[in-house]
Design a protein around this motif. Structure first.
Motif, mmCIF file in Angstrom:
data_model
loop_
_atom_site.group_PDB
_atom_site.id
_atom_site.type_symbol
_atom_site.label_atom_id
_atom_site.label_comp_id
_atom_site.label_asym_id
_atom_site.label_seq_id
_atom_site.Cartn_x
_atom_site.Cartn_y
_atom_site.Cartn_z
ATOM 1 N N HIS A 28 14.791 15.086 31.909
ATOM 2 C CA HIS A 28 15.394 13.769 31.091
ATOM 3 C C HIS A 28 16.823 13.812 31.910
ATOM 4 O O HIS A 28 17.262 12.599 32.243
ATOM 5 C CB HIS A 28 15.903 14.175 29.830
ATOM 6 N N ALA A 29 17.515 14.772 32.593
ATOM 7 C CA ALA A 29 18.576 14.523 33.416
ATOM 8 C C ALA A 29 18.354 13.770 34.746
ATOM 9 O O ALA A 29 18.993 13.061 35.064
ATOM 10 C CB ALA A 29 19.372 15.848 33.583
ATOM 11 N N TYR A 70 18.092 8.941 38.280
ATOM 12 C CA TYR A 70 17.607 8.203 38.955
ATOM 13 C C TYR A 70 17.538 6.665 38.674
ATOM 14 O O TYR A 70 17.912 5.790 39.127
ATOM 15 C CB TYR A 70 16.107 8.632 39.250
ATOM 16 N N ARG A 71 17.527 6.783 37.246
ATOM 17 C CA ARG A 71 17.536 5.331 36.380
ATOM 18 C C ARG A 71 19.005 4.725 36.680
ATOM 19 O O ARG A 71 19.043 3.417 37.042
ATOM 20 C CB ARG A 71 17.344 5.637 34.951
ATOM 21 N N GLU A 72 19.992 5.306 36.372
ATOM 22 C CA GLU A 72 21.274 4.908 36.724
ATOM 23 C C GLU A 72 21.666 4.571 38.220
ATOM 24 O O GLU A 72 22.295 3.578 38.502
ATOM 25 C CB GLU A 72 22.333 5.776 35.850
ATOM 26 N N LEU A 73 21.201 5.479 39.213
ATOM 27 C CA LEU A 73 21.536 5.348 40.259
ATOM 28 C C LEU A 73 20.822 3.961 40.864
ATOM 29 O O LEU A 73 21.305 3.327 41.806
ATOM 30 C CB LEU A 73 21.345 6.554 41.487
ATOM 31 N N ALA A 126 8.983 12.457 31.533
ATOM 32 C CA ALA A 126 9.993 11.491 31.421
ATOM 33 C C ALA A 126 9.977 10.468 32.586
ATOM 34 O O ALA A 126 9.956 10.805 33.541
ATOM 35 C CB ALA A 126 11.566 12.021 31.311
ATOM 36 N N ASN A 127 9.945 9.215 32.092
ATOM 37 C CA ASN A 127 9.422 8.130 33.247
ATOM 38 C C ASN A 127 10.373 7.016 33.292
ATOM 39 O O ASN A 127 11.167 6.684 32.360
ATOM 40 C CB ASN A 127 8.100 7.368 32.543
ATOM 41 N N PRO A 177 21.558 14.934 47.601
ATOM 42 C CA PRO A 177 20.739 15.508 46.712
ATOM 43 C C PRO A 177 20.630 14.984 45.159
ATOM 44 O O PRO A 177 21.326 14.522 44.834
ATOM 45 C CB PRO A 177 21.311 16.888 46.619
ATOM 46 N N ASP A 178 19.289 15.279 44.581
ATOM 47 C CA ASP A 178 19.168 14.880 43.146
ATOM 48 C C ASP A 178 19.429 16.017 42.203
ATOM 49 O O ASP A 178 19.883 17.037 42.906
ATOM 50 C CB ASP A 178 17.954 14.383 42.990
ATOM 51 N N PRO A 179 19.702 15.802 41.016
ATOM 52 C CA PRO A 179 19.911 17.107 40.100
ATOM 53 C C PRO A 179 19.011 18.440 40.355
ATOM 54 O O PRO A 179 19.607 19.596 39.979
ATOM 55 C CB PRO A 179 19.802 16.523 38.691
ATOM 56 N N SER A 180 17.794 18.029 40.905
ATOM 57 C CA SER A 180 16.933 19.451 41.058
ATOM 58 C C SER A 180 16.902 19.841 42.306
ATOM 59 O O SER A 180 16.308 20.844 42.972
ATOM 60 C CB SER A 180 15.734 19.007 40.556
ATOM 61 N N GLY A 181 17.725 19.117 43.607
ATOM 62 C CA GLY A 181 17.612 19.708 44.782
ATOM 63 C C GLY A 181 16.830 18.978 45.558
ATOM 64 O O GLY A 181 16.740 19.336 46.741
ATOM 65 N N HIS A 182 16.111 17.943 45.238
ATOM 66 C CA HIS A 182 15.228 17.188 46.226
ATOM 67 C C HIS A 182 16.375 16.224 47.066
ATOM 68 O O HIS A 182 17.237 15.944 46.535
ATOM 69 C CB HIS A 182 14.358 16.181 45.454
ATOM 70 N N GLY A 183 15.753 16.033 48.415
ATOM 71 C CA GLY A 183 16.804 15.362 49.282
ATOM 72 C C GLY A 183 16.425 13.775 48.987
ATOM 73 O O GLY A 183 15.233 13.286 49.248
#
Length: 124
Positions: A16-17, A22-25, A38-39, A109-115
């Motif tokens: 959800h985070a 991603y949705r906000e950015l 969560a889509n 980075p995203d909250p899970s560490g993806h670049g």
């Protein structure tokens, strides 16, 4: 019909985070969520599905092509929220953007560490 990209699953520590980030950015639309997902839906119809896998997350790279106006708004959000960002993928130019390929770009980075990467012009 020619092939088009439809959806991908992005492993997340908190689905959800991640979806909210991603949705906000990217100013993306919410999409109906179901099961473990969560889509969100991008403007071109591509569905990003966030899930919490029962295994260690391996960082991936996701690049988004955005227009100049969205880049400005998203980059302001990155700065306002204190999110580390770089002009290059090797992270040697912190706090900067680049002007490569005839446009602008930034890595973060995203909250899970993806670049993640945002660019305003495609590479090709």
């Amino acid at each position: 019909m020619s092939a088009t990209f439809n959806h991908t699953i992005i492993a997340s520590t908190d689905k959800h985070a991640s979806a909210r980030f991603y949705r906000e950015l990217l100013e993306a639309a919410e999409a109906p969520s179901w099961g473990p997902f969560a889509n969100i839906r991008l403007a071109d119809g591509v569905l990003l599905q966030f899930a919490e896998p029962p295994a260690e997350i391996q960082p991936q790279h996701y690049a988004f092509l955005v227009d100049d106006e969205l880049f400005d708004r998203a980059y302001a959000r990155l700065r306002d929220e204190g999110i580390e960002h770089w002009a290059d993928p090797r992270r040697t130019r912190p706090g900067e953007t680049n002007t490569e390929h005839g446009g602008r770009g930034v890595y973060f980075p995203d909250p899970s560490g993806h670049g993640l990467e945002m660019i305003t012009r495609p590479y090709l």
